[in-house]
Design a protein around this motif. Structure first.
Motif, short mmCIF file in Angstrom:
data_model
loop_
_atom_site.label_atom_id
_atom_site.label_comp_id
_atom_site.label_asym_id
_atom_site.label_seq_id
_atom_site.Cartn_x
_atom_site.Cartn_y
_atom_site.Cartn_z
N MET A 37 6.55 0.52 -5.78
CA MET A 37 6.62 -0.88 -5.37
C MET A 37 7.48 -1.70 -6.32
O MET A 37 8.08 -2.69 -5.91
CB MET A 37 5.23 -1.48 -5.25
N LEU A 42 -6.57 -0.62 -8.28
CA LEU A 42 -5.18 -0.74 -8.72
C LEU A 42 -4.84 0.38 -9.69
O LEU A 42 -5.70 0.87 -10.41
CB LEU A 42 -4.91 -2.09 -9.39
N GLN A 43 -3.59 0.78 -9.65
CA GLN A 43 -3.09 1.73 -10.64
C GLN A 43 -1.99 1.03 -11.43
O GLN A 43 -2.22 0.53 -12.51
CB GLN A 43 -2.64 3.01 -9.95
N CYS A 44 -0.78 0.97 -10.85
CA CYS A 44 0.28 0.31 -11.61
C CYS A 44 0.13 -1.21 -11.60
O CYS A 44 0.68 -1.90 -12.44
CB CYS A 44 1.65 0.70 -11.08
N GLY A 45 -0.57 -1.73 -10.61
CA GLY A 45 -0.83 -3.17 -10.58
C GLY A 45 0.29 -4.01 -9.99
O GLY A 45 0.15 -5.22 -9.90
N PHE A 46 1.37 -3.37 -9.56
CA PHE A 46 2.49 -4.18 -9.10
C PHE A 46 2.19 -4.84 -7.75
O PHE A 46 2.57 -5.98 -7.51
CB PHE A 46 3.76 -3.32 -9.00
N CYS A 47 1.50 -4.11 -6.88
CA CYS A 47 1.17 -4.65 -5.56
C CYS A 47 -0.04 -5.56 -5.62
O CYS A 47 -0.35 -6.27 -4.66
CB CYS A 47 0.87 -3.52 -4.59
N CYS A 104 1.06 -0.51 -0.88
CA CYS A 104 0.74 0.00 -2.21
C CYS A 104 1.19 1.46 -2.23
O CYS A 104 0.88 2.21 -1.32
CB CYS A 104 -0.75 -0.07 -2.48
N ARG A 105 1.93 1.84 -3.25
CA ARG A 105 2.42 3.21 -3.32
C ARG A 105 1.54 4.08 -4.18
O ARG A 105 1.73 5.29 -4.24
CB ARG A 105 3.83 3.22 -3.92
N CYS A 106 0.61 3.48 -4.90
CA CYS A 106 -0.18 4.26 -5.86
C CYS A 106 -1.53 4.69 -5.33
O CYS A 106 -1.96 5.81 -5.55
CB CYS A 106 -0.43 3.45 -7.13
N THR A 107 -2.25 3.79 -4.68
CA THR A 107 -3.69 4.00 -4.51
C THR A 107 -4.10 4.69 -3.21
O THR A 107 -5.24 5.13 -3.10
CB THR A 107 -4.45 2.67 -4.52
S1 FES Z 1 -1.16 -0.10 -7.63
FE1 FES Z 1 0.89 0.57 -7.78
S2 FES Z 1 1.73 -0.14 -5.92
FE2 FES Z 1 -0.35 -0.59 -5.69
#
Ligand code: FES
Ligand code: FES
Lengths: 777, 168, 273
Positions: free
Chosen positions: A191, B104-109, B141-144
């Protein structure tokens, strides 16, 4: 014990309040902004006129290829490999010739991104078009069209992997099945796009670069070489990073270009890749075309697998032949394949270069072996689960020698595992027998329901090493310094859990610092599901060293044997519960051993303080395994697929924090679902990319990713002290194979065969028509 | 009559504070305005073409993509960003639930999801799982893989309703 | 991806809007919700000299009953079809279709009239407007004309709107007792533009469908016979949908047949309640 328990993340408090700091949030005084002019042609000779852009409002500088120093014209091959016969590095700015749509040609430096984009539109690029090489097979057969005119052909590398005698195996076989299986181009698409802020610090005489790298030390070296500086004159910092997925572990031309501009102009420079650039110009992965066959006995026992495949390199080889190499060594998967022979050609085309994206060659391998097994099951009329039971490596057969050399140059040996148990658990969770038995009833109700299975291995935790620095501060809190940055995996939490147990310090008194090349001396980076294992083991080693040291110092001060002492609640206690001469906390130990300013060191034999540097080097990689099962329903008229249930059973060895691992699995499945149904980068015949927005390149949403049912069965790895196996990619790898099988099974009465991923509703429709005309013919 | 202008003054309330800036370019997006001119960098840009939801803010209480809104269009409105979700030191139940449920993982979204979910709960305090999924389907979200995001929203809804219930 | 420079005006009356549009002609674009225009601006695929914001005009965000019709002003947001029960009841087809348009954050900005004016070939509202023979009110400094949706929607992203005109209002017939409506579509993902969308109405033996996702303006057909399956096949066979990234023409034709059949069946069922 915090190890092995669910622990909410220390990272989150800032992030949920909008207080994260990502690279685009960094603002420096006087900072200028870069926009890039990118090629609109797939293959052409180009002439560039930048005069109008130079005088556009707000423009401070314009860079073309000839403005770059010789050391920063071509991206160096960061992963040289001898099978790569004809490596070609990307041009930092295209110099007279372009080889893919999106290749950077001109850099505009202006007071804002808005003004930089305005000026970029004023650059005139004259394209003298050449016929583009797009189709993989044609790239190999038509030698008149070459991506690199100085090469004899479009072949970048030829990779052979084999063991046993496949000719004999196929001669002896009762059943042979051939399939042509294709995986199409996909992309990582975190993202947060890529971004760089570079700043020449004239006081420290250092180039300071903030970027989104998974491998800051690799980038530091590359930047130092480009600028002809020593590595100690370059610092790479990673702020919060918004997802990595492999492709942020690679080096791109902008990683050199932006520091070069910052050095030349001596002004802070920011470049933030926008989503369009990311879609059309950041590395892709996955495109491979496999012609493979499998030989079995009449009972379906595998005798051999052989074949060839083509891997699309794109226009350059920035990351060597890693992706196809991983496919080639992973095709046998968790199955006993005594005879194996595969050859891969890595082929240049006029498209974006490929490099590892989460899964990295392994989803392709899993797709090949599982689809071959499904074809055998159909041909021999053996149940798919039963066929897998007959071929899986049994628990007692580990460690298992696969028979050939692996990616890291060692003999490929699965250290531990029990995939038959994973399979049985997955069958139980998906209620395999029940649904299989009911398939006729479902059909009678007009419902088309099917089940698919896929098992995989993943080589994780690659060497050579990671290093960790650890210090107990005067107040008794602990600082951990490491080289492997996080892109969201929660390393700060996971590693703090390890430290907390060893040093008996509360979780919130531990600070894990990463993302700064000044933190440790050397590092490799975060990729290939390795940070947890390799850095995690180094964290364990460092904590153990400090623990021993604390007990030794305490023993000396208390005149007790260190063997009688242990750490509890941030201080030293007697193991037998007896009273100590005086209470001694970690803070006391640090204070005492550091001594007083101006006075001699109190414990001369032991040296000052509580600080150490430790590393860990795995002997070779370990192997995570998994088994996924999918239950789907398909509407044969609209061809819409609904996932009714999805099960993932994983063996990641021991786990530091199962909550974080759950997140890795579910997120991985989400990408896998995209790879199965949605995510496809498309080029037309002239090399124009058609998927330049998120309206065309589709990623899975809340409506596409179902609830994932997870279970773990752990066989601890003997290759690291904590018994861990990496968890970063296992969720992704088997998904396309499992969903393909499930959809085929749901429409088995129609004779559906799926031979490529991703597949859309429209693709299922076309495959049904093929099946219909095939049946009629 | 208002003549077309290349730059103008914009004035609105952000997170309860009124603010005005002069000489804002007409073409400036609300997202860039918030991030750069107001230093509210919690609002993220994931796509800049309305397809990811990372830039979601509330305009007069309704969710909006700040990359698809001009700062000028927001003149006179009340805007809430992720930075405005907490009441002082007290986090919004959604924020607590996101941490607790590992949403959340990276927190960007995350800021976009939090703001969108806050809009959902103010419209529909007791959503079903499907309603949560539908409402958030424009946020990527690309992480979760979303599962824990959905769980967190449902947990926050339960908490809010539980409290409301106990007050009655 | 930053918009190119333009001048911006935020008039407060329709008359001012029309005067500005008359002065700047094709150089000027209206912005209502901006959910179609802003992506094009960010991608620099359009470059108007002037952007005229309708958002500050008083009295454009209305809906009201006018005889058998609902009149909808140019600034009425799509979300009102979800949140305003009375409006949803009056326009059952649009209320069903709106769920498929983008996402809450785009629907709370995007307007009904704006979607008709953008005329994306795969958008939902033009299909509904065509089915229901909506009337668009186009205003300019020279006067006002009313045009049927069929004449207004000329092609993909093309309408009969003139350079000096504003679509001030759309008038749509209210749902009638004894008539059943249904909207169905299939998109690659929830909220994406449809591969094929179908709006249908059935009243007694009469029926009508409109189809979107054809790569051009949507098409409407009045049923000629009572055999739904046969009619669906006849209509689908006459379509010439596009081949693109997301689906082939053959698939779209087959999908249209299925959705026409299903939408008509559902509309017929609803017509009886
Ligand atoms: S936590 Fe990484 S894009 Fe949602
Ligand atoms: S940044 Fe606005 S929707 Fe993606």
């Amino acid at each position: 014990m915090l190890f092995g328990t669910r622990q909410t993340r220390g990272e989150d408090d800032r992030l949920i309040q909008g207080k994260g700091r990502y690279v685009d949030d960094i603002k420096l005084p006087g900072m200028l902004h870069v926009a890039l002019v990118r090629s609109e042609a797939a293959r052409a000779h180009v002439k560039v006129d930048v005069e109008a852009a130079r005088s556009a409002p707000g423009v401070r500088a314009v860079f073309v290829a000839t403005d770059l120093p010789a050391s920063a014209k071509i991206l160096p091959d960061c992963h040289p490999n001898p099978v790569l016969r004809n490596p070609r590095g990307p041009q930092v700015l295209a110099d007279g010739v372009v080889r893919y749509v999106g290749e950077p040609i001109v850099a505009i430096v202006a007071e804002s991104r808005y003004l930089a984009e305005d000026a970029a539109e004023l650059v005139s690029v004259e394209y003298n078009l050449l016929p583009a090489v797009v189709d993989l097979e044609r790239a190999m057969s038509d030698e008149s069209r070459r991506v690199h005119e100085d090469l004899q052909s479009n072949l970048a590398a030829r990779i052979p992997v084999s063991c046993g005698d496949t000719d004999k195996a196929f001669a002896d076989a009762a059943c042979i099945v051939r399939e042509r299986l294709q995986i199409q181009r996909g992309a990582g698409q975190a993202m947060e796009t890529r971004g760089i802020v570079a700043h020449w610090d004239p006081h420290a005489e250092r180039m300071v670069v903030w970027n989104v790298s998974q491998v800051p030390f690799v980038h530091r070296t590359a930047i130092a070489n480009a600028l002809q500086l020593s590595e100690n004159s370059v610092q790479v910092l990673n702020p919060d990073v918004g997802g990595g997925f492999g492709y942020k572990g690679l080096t791109y031309v902008e990683d050199l270009l932006i520091p070069v501009i910052a050095r030349q102009l001596e002004v802070p420079i920011k470049w933030i890749e926008d989503r369009r650039e990311h879609l059309i110009a950041a590395y892709h992965e996955r495109t491979q075309l496999h012609d493979m066959e499998i030989a079995t006995t009449a009972d379906g026992v595998i005798l051999g697998i052989r074949g060839k495949f083509l891997c699309d390199a794109g226009a350059y080889t920035p990351w060597g032949p890693v992706v196809p190499l991983l496919t080639a060594v992973n095709i046998p998967g968790p199955y006993k394949v005594p005879n194996y022979k595969v050859e891969c050609d890595l082929v240049y085309t006029n498209t974006v270069p490929i490099a590892p994206v989460r899964g990295a060659g392994r989803p392709q391998a899993c797709y090949v072996s599982e689809r071959l097994l499904d074809a055998v099951a159909r041909k021999l009329n053996i149940d798919g689960a039963e066929l897998r039971r007959r071929n899986l490596i049994q628990a007692h057969e580990y460690p298992y020698d696969v028979g050939f050399i692996s990616r890291d140059g060692t003999r490929r040996t699965y250290d531990s595992g029990n995939v038959p148990a994973l399979l049985e658990r997955a069958l139980e969770m998906i209620e395999y027998d029940k649904h299989k038995a009911r398939q006729k009833d479902y059909a009678a109700q007009g419902r088309h329901i099917g089940i698919g299975l896929a098992c995989c291995v993943e080589d994780t935790g690659l060497g050579p090493f990671e290093e960790v620095g650890m210090t107990v501060e005067l107040d008794g809190s602990v600082t951990v310094r490491m080289g492997t940055p996080s892109q969201g995996q929660g390393q700060r939490t996971a590693f703090a859990q390890i430290v907390a147990d060893q040093l008996a310090v509360p979780f919130d008194k531990i600070k894990v610092l990463a993302g700064n090349t000044d933190n440790v001396r050397y590092s490799i980076g975060t990729f290939a599901s390795r940070a947890g294992i390799v850095t995690g083991s180094a964290v364990l080693n460092a904590s153990k060293q400090l623990r021993e040291r604390a007990l030794k110092i305490a023993g000396t001060l208390l005149q007790a044997s260190p063997d009688d002492l242990t750490l509890e609640d941030g201080g030293v206690v007697r193991k037998d519960g007896g009273k100590l001469g005086r209470a001694m906390s970690l803070s006391d130990i640090v204070h005492t051993s550091l001594g007083e300013s101006g006075a001699p060191l109190p414990l001369r034999d032991l040296g000052p303080g509580m600080s150490t540097v430790a590393s860990f080097s795995p002997p070779t990689n370990t192997f995570a395994t998994g088994c996924h099962a999918a239950l789907v329903e398909v509407d044969p008229r609209t061809c819409k697929v609904s996932i009714l249930k999805y099960v993932a059973v994983e063996d990641f060895g021991t786990m530091i924090n199962p909550m974080i691992v759950d997140g890795q699995v579910i997120g991985g499945v989400g990408l896998g679902i995209g790879n199965a149904f949605l995510e496809k980068v498309v080029y037309d015949d002239s090399g124009q990319i058609l998927t330049g927005t998120f309206m065309d390149y589709l990623v899975a949403t809340t409506m596409d990713v179902p609830h994932v049912h997870i279970d773990y069965l752990a066989t601890p790895s003997p290759l690291n002290p904590l018994g861990m196996k990496g968890a970063g990619q296992g969720g992704t790898i088997p998904v396309p194979a499992a969903l393909s099988a499930a959809v085929e099974d749901a429409l088995r009465d129609y004779g559906l065969r799926l031979r490529h991923v991703p597949f859309s509703e429209s693709d299922i429709f076309a495959a049904l028509q093929t099946a219909r005309t095939g049946a009629a013919a | 009559m208002s003549a077309p202008q290349i730059s103008l003054t914009v004035a609105f309330d952000v997170n309860g504070k009124s603010c005005a800036r002069h000489n804002v370019e007409a073409r400036r997006t609300l997202a860039d305005f918030l991030r750069e001119d107001m230093s509210l960098t919690g609002t993220h840009l994931g796509c800049e073409h309305g397809a990811c939801g990372a830039c979601t803010v509330l305009i007069d209480g309704a969710p909006a993509r700040s990359c698809l809104t001009l700062a000028a269009q927001a003149n006179g409105t009340q805007i809430t960003t992720v930075e405005g979700l907490a009441h002082g030191a007290v986090l919004h139940p959604l924020q607590r639930a996101f941490k607790e449920k590992h949403a959340l993982q990276c927190g960007f979204c995350t800021p976009g999801f939090l703001v969108a979910a806050a809009a959902l709960l103010s419209e529909n305090p007791d959503p079903t799982e499907l309603q949560v999924r539908e409402y958030l389907s424009g946020n990527i979200c690309r992480c979760t893989g979303y599962q824990f995001i959905i769980a967190a929203v449902l947990a926050a809804a339960a908490e809010i309703n539980g409290k409301a219930g106990s007050n009655v | 991806m930053k918009p190119p420079a333009f001048a911006y005006a935020a008039p407060e009356t329709v008359a001012e809007c029309l005067a500005l549009k008359a002065a700047h002609g094709e150089e000027a674009r209206f912005i209502a919700g901006g959910q179609s225009l802003m992506p094009l601006l960010n991608l620099r695929m359009v470059r108007p000299a002037v952007v005229i914001d309708l958002g500050k005009v008083r009295d454009l965000a209305y809906w009201r009953r006018e005889g058998d019709d609902i009149a909808i002003g140019a600034m009425l947001r799509q979300r009102r079809l979800e949140q305003d029960k009375e409006l949803a009841t009056a326009l059952p087809l649009l209320a069903e279709a709106v769920q498929q348009i983008g996402h809450p954050a785009t629907r709370s900005r995007g307007t009904i009239v704006g979607s008709l004016c953008h005329a994306d070939p795969a958008a939902e509202l033009p299909v509904c407007a065509l089915l229901l023979k909506a009337q668009l009110v186009l205003s300019s400094t020279k006067g006002r004309r009313t045009m049927a949706a069929e004449d207004f929607l000329t092609d993909a992203l093309s309408t009969s709107i003139k350079d000096d005109e504003l679509v001030e209002q759309v008038r749509i017939q209210t749902g009638r007792k004894g008539t059943g409506y249904a909207f169905m579509e299939l998109a690659r993902r929830h909220g994406d533009f449809a591969l094929i969308s179908v709006a249908a109405l059935v009243a007694g033996t009469a029926g009508r469908v409109a189809i979107g996702g054809l790569g051009a303006a949507p098409l409407a057909f009045d049923l000629q016979a009572g055999d739904i399956a046969g009619e669906a096949q006849r209509i689908a066979q006459s379509l010439e949908p596009p081949n693109d990234l997301h689906a082939t023409a053959d698939y779209r034709r087959a999908l249209a047949q299925t959705l026409i059949e299903r939408a008509l069946a559902k509309a017929a069922e609803r017509s009886k309640t």
